[in-house]
Design an enzyme around this catalytic site. Structure first.
Site, PDB file in Angstrom:
ATOM      1  N   HIS A 170       0.849  -1.196   0.000  1.00 41.65           N
ATOM      2  CA  HIS A 170       0.000   0.000   0.000  1.00 41.65           C
ATOM      3  C   HIS A 170       0.886   1.248   0.000  1.00 41.65           C
ATOM      4  O   HIS A 170       1.947   1.253   0.622  1.00 41.65           O
ATOM      5  CB  HIS A 170      -0.918  -0.004   1.222  1.00 41.65           C
ATOM      6  CG  HIS A 170      -1.975   1.055   1.140  1.00 41.65           C
ATOM      7  ND1 HIS A 170      -1.710   2.376   1.413  1.00 41.65           N
ATOM      8  CD2 HIS A 170      -3.280   0.990   0.765  1.00 41.65           C
ATOM      9  CE1 HIS A 170      -2.827   3.080   1.218  1.00 41.65           C
ATOM     10  NE2 HIS A 170      -3.787   2.267   0.825  1.00 41.65           N
ATOM     11  N   GLU A 220      -4.059   1.492  -7.418  1.00 46.61           N
ATOM     12  CA  GLU A 220      -4.477   2.640  -6.621  1.00 46.61           C
ATOM     13  C   GLU A 220      -3.614   3.855  -6.956  1.00 46.61           C
ATOM     14  O   GLU A 220      -2.506   4.004  -6.405  1.00 46.61           O
ATOM     15  CB  GLU A 220      -4.334   2.336  -5.128  1.00 46.61           C
ATOM     16  CG  GLU A 220      -5.167   1.188  -4.632  1.00 46.61           C
ATOM     17  CD  GLU A 220      -5.449   1.310  -3.134  1.00 46.61           C
ATOM     18  OE1 GLU A 220      -6.641   1.365  -2.781  1.00 46.61           O
ATOM     19  OE2 GLU A 220      -4.509   1.382  -2.341  1.00 46.61           O
TER      20      GLU A 220
HETATM   21  P1  PGA Z   1      -9.841   5.480   0.070  1.00 45.37           P
HETATM   22  O1  PGA Z   1      -8.601   4.516   0.372  1.00 45.37           O
HETATM   23  O2  PGA Z   1     -10.967   4.620  -0.419  1.00 45.37           O
HETATM   24  O3  PGA Z   1     -10.160   6.108   1.416  1.00 45.37           O
HETATM   25  O4  PGA Z   1      -9.406   6.466  -0.934  1.00 45.37           O
HETATM   26  C1  PGA Z   1      -8.252   3.474  -0.485  1.00 45.37           C
HETATM   27  C2  PGA Z   1      -7.025   2.772   0.022  1.00 45.37           C
HETATM   28  O5  PGA Z   1      -6.135   3.440   0.577  1.00 45.37           O
HETATM   29  O6  PGA Z   1      -6.892   1.537  -0.113  1.00 45.37           O
END
Ligand code: PGA
Length: 248
Positions: A96, A165
């Site tokens: 992440h 992401e």
């Molecule tokens: P968010 O986070 O949905 O609050 O943008 C996603 C993540 O960090 O996995």
């Protein structure tokens, strides 16, 4: 099969089990329930009790991170993939951007993924470009680098999930255009096919500010295999509304 995976980050105490319980009750009666899988990743402190509680239910419990060594070691505060598996974790988020920005490098991530797979955890491996990469049109270069420096052909593809992401979209309310999302997801799948020398690829999820309003836009993009949801996964209503609106 689609995935709706909740990342609680630093949130939750024992009574927060109620949130997941409500989600479980919804899934039980949802006519679409065979079309998707739900995973929730609470902090380390709650994994064992939650994993026991949801053992024979419809929701799987996972971890948000782990240390990059196998079994036991002398690293203070560290938790290994083996330890997480032993307490009932089924999934694990690795790479992440929160953890990359705290120092996780490719070498560490490769070890995390390797040891997690060794202990039969399903790995949710996160990748994504930052704002500057995007502005300088470096997205493909960055995505390819993040994938190819960690994943190896010999890794068990069936236990891997990729979460795309974009860093600039996490927690900001900003999301990519459908066009960019299709382009980047296709690129990720193409790269995965090359790495694994296979026609199939692991599922590729999208994550970053997913909520019950924008989910309808994402639901039109069939190459996305699911979602990694941060903020909105801390509320049973928001999380359930995401699923309802996805299948509307
Ligand atoms: P968010 O986070 O949905 O609050 O943008 C996603 C993540 O960090 O996995």
């Amino acid at each position: 099969m689609k995935y709706f995976i909740g990342n609680w980050k630093m949130f939750g105490v024992p009574k927060s089990v109620n949130i997941i319980n409500k989600i479980n009750s919804f899934v039980k009666n949802d006519r679409n329930r065979n079309k998707y899988r739900i995973v929730l990743t609470p902090p380390y402190t709650l994994i064992e009790t939650f994993a026991k509680y949801f053992k024979n239910k419809l929701i799987s419990i996972g971890a948000q991170n782990c240390f990059h060594k196998d079994l036991f070691s002398s690293n203070t505060g560290a938790v290994s993939p083996y330890m997480l598996k032993q307490i009932g974790s089924k999934y694990i988020i690795i790479g992440h951007s929160d953890n990359r920005s705290e120092g996780d490098n490719d070498q560490m991530l490769r070890n995390k993924v390797r040891f997690a797979l060794k202990h039969n955890l399903r790995v949710i491996f996160c990748i994504g470009e930052n704002k500057k990469h995007k502005k300088n049109k470096k997205t493909f270069t960055v995505l390819k680098q993040q994938l190819s420096s960690v994943l190896e052909k010999k890794f068990k593809m069936n236990n891997l999930i990729i979460a795309y992401e974009p860093i600039w979209s996490i927690g900001t309310g900003m999301i990519p255009s459908s066009e960019d999302l299709i382009k980047n997801t296709s690129f990720i799948k193409k790269t995965l096919k090359k790495i694994f020398n296979s026609k199939k690829t692991p599922p590729v999820l999208y994550g970053g500010s997913v909520d019950s309003n924008n989910i309808e836009q994402f639901s039109k993009i069939n190459i996305i295999d699911g979602f990694l949801i941060g903020g909105a996964s801390k509320s049973s209503k928001k999380f359930i509304d995401i699923i309802k609106n996805y299948y509307r």
